[in-house]
Scaffold this motif. Structure first.
Motif, short mmCIF file in Angstrom:
data_model
loop_
_atom_site.label_atom_id
_atom_site.label_comp_id
_atom_site.label_asym_id
_atom_site.label_seq_id
_atom_site.Cartn_x
_atom_site.Cartn_y
_atom_site.Cartn_z
N CYS A 4 1.70 -75.61 -43.66
CA CYS A 4 3.14 -75.45 -43.44
C CYS A 4 3.84 -75.50 -44.80
O CYS A 4 3.52 -76.32 -45.64
N VAL A 5 4.81 -74.62 -44.96
CA VAL A 5 5.59 -74.57 -46.21
C VAL A 5 6.32 -75.89 -46.46
O VAL A 5 6.62 -76.22 -47.60
N PHE A 36 5.22 -70.15 -41.53
CA PHE A 36 6.51 -69.56 -41.11
C PHE A 36 6.61 -68.07 -41.40
O PHE A 36 7.52 -67.42 -40.90
N ARG A 72 16.20 -79.28 -41.36
CA ARG A 72 14.78 -79.19 -41.01
C ARG A 72 13.97 -80.04 -41.99
O ARG A 72 13.10 -80.81 -41.59
N ILE A 97 3.94 -77.76 -35.92
CA ILE A 97 5.31 -77.53 -36.38
C ILE A 97 5.87 -76.31 -35.66
O ILE A 97 5.28 -75.24 -35.70
MO LIG Z 1 5.70 -74.37 -41.27
#
Ligand SMILES: [Mo]
Ligand SMILES: Nc1nc2c(c(=O)[nH]1)N[C@H]1C(S)=C(S)[C@@H](COP(=O)(O)O)O[C@H]1N2
Length: 530
Positions: free
Chosen positions: A299-300, A387, A69, A252
């Motif tokens: 997003c992480v 997430f 990913r 995402i």
């Molecule tokens: Mo994410």
């Protein structure tokens, strides 16, 4: 005429001529296209999520490890899906050409290869979330059509008779013509089938019509987002805007096929460690009092200086009161939310109940959520990476415990809990820009959701940190823009930025990668003053 002679001599020299190899590879590729096109068409008609291409792609996505990913996002950014599709097409073409070369009229090795891959694709389709036996049908029908195509084309491509005599020369060219006719016919059928599937998919889709009729809930005066005061948006060309336009908001997710639910189909099933199991439908949801808030999502996987963050106004229904209604068990600490395509997110219940504006959002920037961003309902929780908070197409809530359940990305090596780390980035001047000496405007964005940005500092070539001018603080849940006037002297320079949140914590210079709970480090940018 020269065509016939050339083929005649080459066939004489090598029984498997180049042209013959090309014909065989072509047979394989056309047959594979037939499998996918027929599979797609049948899928559209009976089970859209069961198209063989998507079933295999989705399985690959779900099975790929955390580093894959990271690699995909770092290399292709939000183009990760086109890149995956491109890669899959290349693999299909290579394998299909091989199947074509291996196929013999007696010795159907290529057909067997297709059958084996067909079985694997059926397995992948049956393993999709909510799959029924029907999910096997598109791949089976497609594979049968593809193998039949391969048999017919292989028979037609077979060199007939002995080369060298004039009657067989004629026969050779007849069989070539026959092959090309059949191949073109099969290719046309596959192309038409594929195109029809695409058109039908749109036509048959109620969700598109449903979304067109969607009306953003009217928000009461007291529940609207605060107006964006002058001075909140720096308005510097080349820098982000304070509100991210929906069309350029990062996307995402793991969904190769964006779920398309209607508001009529949508339900949120709430169960687990609760006093009352409740199924909320659309009417129940919109009977509640909506709020509107501006919240920055991140997003992480965002690298230091990266662009996987966006700020939008969201309209939705607060999560806290819904949790109160179902009666959450005091021993529970996790909300495990699941999307209609089986993706899961674990969010600490404590965060959802601490008074922040966690919501089931139904609109983004004053319009229905785009399908890509979760239509008809998604979660938005200020302060947590996507997430662990931002479930799109959310349809199921299980109240549970972190020591009992693991969400999608946690199972793949990412953290269990992940508050957003303080970040800042330089947006202007552009990377490796060449700028005239004198006063240079430096500008960018910083965020520390649910803590708020208190200070942004800039330095040049490791010099003293200088405070930047902050744009207005809209709220602690949104990003904050900044500018800094640089008296730039000729030469190559490196600019660096760091931010401090309202709790007084300054960003660390320690560089860590996004896995498992977000990147840290200072963003820097090289600029030439000439
Ligand atoms: Mo994410
Ligand atoms: N159903 C579903 N929801 C999801 C995801 C996903 O893969 N599937 N990804 C999450 C992640 S990792 C992020 S960063 C945000 C991104 O939301 P956006 O695409 O609307 O910007 O969605 C979250 N919600």
């Amino acid at each position: 005429m020269s065509d016939t002679i050339e083929s005649h001599t080459s066939e004489l020299a090598r029984p498997t001529s180049h042209r013959h190899l090309i014909f065989r590879s072509l047979s394989g590729v056309i047959s594979a296209a037939m499998i996918l096109a027929v599979g797609e068409l049948v899928a559209v008609l009976i089970a859209p999520a069961a198209s063989p291409f998507l079933a295999i792609g989705s399985t690959a996505v779900d099975r790929s490890p955390a580093w894959a990913r990271e690699f995909a996002i770092q290399t292709f950014g939000t183009n990760d899906k086109p890149a995956l599709f491109g890669g899959m097409v290349i693999v299909v073409v290579v394998v299909a050409a091989l199947a074509g070369v291996l196929e013999r009229t007696r010795g159907p090795v290529g057909s067997i290869l297709f059958a084996i891959l067909g079985v694997a694709a059926v397995g992948a389709a049956l393993a999709r979330p909510n799959a029924t036996l029907l999910y096997a049908v598109p791949t089976i029908v497609g594979t049968v059509a593809g193998i039949a195509t391969l048999r017919v084309l292989t028979a037609a491509a077979r060199p007939s008779g002995h080369p060298g005599t004039s009657p067989t020369q004629a026969a050779g060219s007849v069989s070539r013509r026959r092959f090309l006719t059949l191949a073109a016919g099969a290719a046309a059928i596959a192309a038409t089938g594929g195109a029809t599937a695409r058109v039908l998919a749109r036509r048959l889709n109620d969700a598109i019509a449903n979304r067109r009729l969607f009306r953003v809930p009217a928000v009461g005066a007291g529940d609207r987002a605060a107006p964006i005061a002058p001075g909140t948006d720096i308005g510097v060309p080349g820098a982000s805007s304070f509100i991210t336009p929906t069309g350029s908001f990062y996307r995402i997710d793991t969904a190769l096929q964006v779920p398309r639910l209607t508001t009529d189909e949508w339900q949120l099933r709430m169960h687990g460690m609760v006093e009352r199991e409740i199924v909320l439908d659309w009417a129940d949801l919109v009977a509640r009092t909506p709020i509107e808030r501006v919240i920055t999502l991140t997003c992480v996987s965002n690298e230091v200086g990266g662009t996987l963050a966006g700020n939008a106004s969201w309209t939705g229904y607060p999560i806290g009161p819904i949790l109160d209604e179902i009666g959450v068990d005091a021993n529970a600490d996790m909300l495990l939310s699941t999307s209609s395509d089986g993706f899961t997110v674990g969010t600490p219940l404590a965060v959802l109940r601490d008074g922040r504006d966690a919501m089931l959002a139904v609109a983004m920037n004053g319009e229905a959520l785009p399908f890509e961003h979760g239509y008809p309902v998604r979660q938005v929780v200020p302060g947590l990476y996507g997430f662990v908070s931002a479930t799109k197409w959310v349809v199921d809530w299980k109240i549970t415990r972190f020591d009992r359940e693991q969400a999608y990305w946690t199972r793949r090596g990412w953290a269990e809990r992940a508050p957003i780390k303080t970040a800042s980035r330089i947006e202007v001047p552009a990377s490796f820009a060449r700028v005239a000496p004198g006063t240079v405007l430096v500008a960018g964005t910083a965020w520390a959701q649910h803590r708020g940005i208190a200070l942004v500092e800039v330095r040049v070539d490791d010099g003293e940190w200088q405070p930047a001018t902050l744009a207005g603080l809209y709220s602690i849940d949104t990003w904050r823009q900044w500018t800094w006037m640089w008296n730039a002297e000729p030469g190559s320079h490196t600019l660096q930025v760091r931010a401090t949140d309202l709790d007084g914590n300054t960003q660390t210079d320690e560089r860590v990668a996004p896995i498992p709970d977000g990147a840290t480090g200072w963003h820097s940018r090289s600029v030439s003053i000439t």
